[in-house]
Motif scaffolding. Structure first.
Motif, PDB file in Angstrom:
ATOM      1  N   GLY A   1     -14.659 -47.428  -1.311  1.00 33.71           N
ATOM      2  CA  GLY A   1     -15.430 -47.536  -2.545  1.00 33.71           C
ATOM      3  C   GLY A   1     -14.814 -48.438  -3.585  1.00 33.71           C
ATOM      4  N   ASN A   2     -13.759 -49.165  -3.226  1.00 36.13           N
ATOM      5  CA  ASN A   2     -13.123 -50.081  -4.168  1.00 36.13           C
ATOM      6  C   ASN A   2     -13.890 -51.399  -4.230  1.00 36.13           C
ATOM      7  OD1 ASN A   2     -10.864 -48.287  -4.637  1.00 36.13           O
ATOM      8  ND2 ASN A   2     -10.084 -48.915  -2.623  1.00 36.13           N
ATOM      9  N   LEU A   3     -14.048 -51.917  -5.431  1.00 37.83           N
ATOM     10  CA  LEU A   3     -14.747 -53.182  -5.619  1.00 37.83           C
ATOM     11  C   LEU A   3     -13.890 -54.329  -5.084  1.00 37.83           C
ATOM     12  CD1 LEU A   3     -17.246 -54.593  -6.943  1.00 37.83           C
ATOM     13  CD2 LEU A   3     -15.822 -54.864  -8.994  1.00 37.83           C
ATOM     14  N   ILE A   4     -14.429 -55.086  -4.114  1.00 39.80           N
ATOM     15  CA  ILE A   4     -13.676 -56.199  -3.543  1.00 39.80           C
ATOM     16  C   ILE A   4     -14.308 -57.551  -3.868  1.00 39.80           C
ATOM     17  CG2 ILE A   4     -12.668 -54.843  -1.662  1.00 39.80           C
ATOM     18  CD1 ILE A   4     -14.849 -55.946   0.169  1.00 39.80           C
ATOM     19  N   PHE A   5     -15.533 -57.522  -4.374  1.00 41.57           N
ATOM     20  CA  PHE A   5     -16.175 -58.774  -4.791  1.00 41.57           C
ATOM     21  C   PHE A   5     -17.147 -58.462  -5.913  1.00 41.57           C
ATOM     22  CE2 PHE A   5     -19.814 -61.685  -4.670  1.00 41.57           C
ATOM     23  CZ  PHE A   5     -19.177 -62.901  -4.842  1.00 41.57           C
ATOM     24  N   ASP A   6     -17.026 -59.209  -7.010  1.00 44.85           N
ATOM     25  CA  ASP A   6     -17.924 -59.038  -8.146  1.00 44.85           C
ATOM     26  C   ASP A   6     -18.529 -60.391  -8.497  1.00 44.85           C
ATOM     27  OD1 ASP A   6     -19.321 -58.400 -10.395  1.00 44.85           O
ATOM     28  OD2 ASP A   6     -17.631 -57.557 -11.516  1.00 44.85           O
ATOM     29  N   GLY A   7     -19.793 -60.564  -8.101  1.00 44.49           N
ATOM     30  CA  GLY A   7     -20.503 -61.797  -8.405  1.00 44.49           C
ATOM     31  C   GLY A   7     -21.694 -61.562  -9.310  1.00 44.49           C
ATOM     32  N   THR A   8     -21.585 -60.545 -10.165  1.00 44.44           N
ATOM     33  CA  THR A   8     -22.718 -60.199 -11.027  1.00 44.44           C
ATOM     34  C   THR A   8     -23.029 -61.289 -12.046  1.00 44.44           C
ATOM     35  OG1 THR A   8     -21.163 -58.926 -12.408  1.00 44.44           O
ATOM     36  CG2 THR A   8     -22.464 -57.706 -10.793  1.00 44.44           C
ATOM     37  N   HIS A   9     -22.090 -62.218 -12.245  1.00 42.62           N
ATOM     38  CA  HIS A   9     -22.335 -63.333 -13.165  1.00 42.62           C
ATOM     39  C   HIS A   9     -23.213 -64.409 -12.524  1.00 42.62           C
ATOM     40  CE1 HIS A   9     -18.951 -64.545 -10.650  1.00 42.62           C
ATOM     41  NE2 HIS A   9     -19.214 -65.806 -10.971  1.00 42.62           N
ATOM     42  N   ILE A  10     -23.422 -64.311 -11.215  1.00 39.39           N
ATOM     43  CA  ILE A  10     -24.222 -65.307 -10.495  1.00 39.39           C
ATOM     44  C   ILE A  10     -25.678 -64.854 -10.475  1.00 39.39           C
ATOM     45  CG2 ILE A  10     -24.549 -66.516  -8.306  1.00 39.39           C
ATOM     46  CD1 ILE A  10     -21.602 -65.855  -7.663  1.00 39.39           C
ATOM     47  N   PRO A  11     -26.593 -65.603 -11.076  1.00 39.88           N
ATOM     48  CA  PRO A  11     -28.000 -65.174 -11.110  1.00 39.88           C
ATOM     49  C   PRO A  11     -28.643 -65.281  -9.727  1.00 39.88           C
ATOM     50  CG  PRO A  11     -27.772 -67.374 -12.064  1.00 39.88           C
ATOM     51  CD  PRO A  11     -26.383 -66.883 -11.800  1.00 39.88           C
ATOM     52  N   ARG A  12     -29.432 -64.276  -9.404  1.00 38.54           N
ATOM     53  CA  ARG A  12     -30.218 -64.260  -8.165  1.00 38.54           C
ATOM     54  C   ARG A  12     -31.642 -64.690  -8.516  1.00 38.54           C
ATOM     55  NH1 ARG A  12     -27.983 -60.188  -4.479  1.00 38.54           N
ATOM     56  NH2 ARG A  12     -30.069 -59.564  -3.832  1.00 38.54           N
ATOM     57  N   HIS A  13     -32.161 -65.677  -7.830  1.00 42.82           N
ATOM     58  CA  HIS A  13     -33.513 -66.127  -8.178  1.00 42.82           C
ATOM     59  C   HIS A  13     -34.241 -66.699  -6.968  1.00 42.82           C
ATOM     60  CE1 HIS A  13     -31.941 -70.302  -8.378  1.00 42.82           C
ATOM     61  NE2 HIS A  13     -30.908 -69.760  -8.964  1.00 42.82           N
TER      62      HIS A  13
END
Length: 272
Positions: A208-220
């Motif tokens: 459950g550890n966060l290994i990748f955070d790409g929430t700054h990348i917009p999905r469209h």
């Protein structure tokens, strides 16, 4: 033909298993609601595969001697069955599960082919595909290699950011009295960008550890309009040429394209 189909069927399933499933743990049969994943790019991919598998198997059965309508029905059924077996691989993978959304997309693809062939006697709307290997910066490249694979075949199969699916309309088929060339099509494409996870741009390990955070990348989503060629409308007296054109007609011809994405129009000089 039945023997050839069985061998090709088994061989391709082994290849899919090697490329996609072998590195993931197995499980008992389970279901999974993935209708909202990947901005539905995977669902369009299922439909495209079912459509073209139905078309290919119909041609085989018709060559073997079945009447046209029966060949269409048998070919569409075998195309749909092929995708159903792949869905069973999903159902026994711990990472996924049996998806009714996938099954609906498979049915749509096979149905699109069969409905046109039985209703019109031809494919006025072709379901096509194009893809390119995207380049990622040094921060995203390791994640891309892990998520999409490093080789070109894996990227084409797995990287939805580089894929586009096309509904290619044959103009002469719709405007029969016109002087338009019979091979000229207009294609409407659908793609997506910024996809680094199924539902969100995050990844976690088994603890459950966060290994990748790409929430700054917009999905469209991305939409395209482009000219195309129906290769099966190009006349040739050589059977092998017609066969090659038929096989490559599952792909969209590279051409200029108008793209609509993020509320903006841009022009691509040559897009595939």
């Amino acid at each position: 033909i039945a023997g050839i189909y069985a061998v090709g069927y088994a061989g391709s399933l082994i290849a899919v298993n090697e490329a996609w499933y072998k590195n993931y743990p197995k499980s008992s049969f389970q279901t999974f609601n993935d209708a909202g994943e990947w901005l539905q790019m995977d669902k369009v991919g299922h439909a495209w595969t079912a459509y073209n598998a139905s078309q290919a198997t119909t041609s085989m059965w018709q060559w073997a001697g079945l009447p046209h309508k029966k060949a269409v029905l048998v070919g569409s059924a075998t195309g749909f069955t092929y995708l159903t077996v792949i869905e069973l691989l999903d159902a026994h993978s711990a990472e996924w599960g049996w998806s009714w959304a996938d099954m609906g997309a498979n049915l749509f693809g096979s149905g699109l082919y069969a409905a046109q062939e039985i209703g019109w006697g031809e494919q006025k709307i072709r379901f096509k595909f194009s893809a390119h290997k995207k380049s990622y910066n040094s921060l995203l490249a390791p994640r891309a290699d892990k998520l999409f694979g490093a080789s070109l075949p894996e990227r084409i199969l797995k990287d939805y950011n580089g894929q586009t699916y096309w509904a290619s309309f044959n103009l002469k088929s719709f405007f029969t009295e016109s002087n338009l060339p019979p091979w000229l099509n207009v294609a409407v494409g659908y793609g997506a960008d910024g996809l680094w996870g199924g539902f969100e741009n995050k990844a976690f390990d088994e603890r459950g550890n966060l290994i990748f955070d790409g929430t700054h990348i917009p999905r469209h989503r991305q939409w395209y309009l482009s000219p195309d060629i129906d290769l099966t409308k190009i006349k040739s007296n050589k059977k092998w040429v017609r066969t090659v054109l038929f096989a490559f007609n599952v792909l969209k011809v590279p051409a200029p394209a108008l793209r609509y994405s993020n509320g903006k129009f841009t022009m691509q000089a040559l897009y595939f």
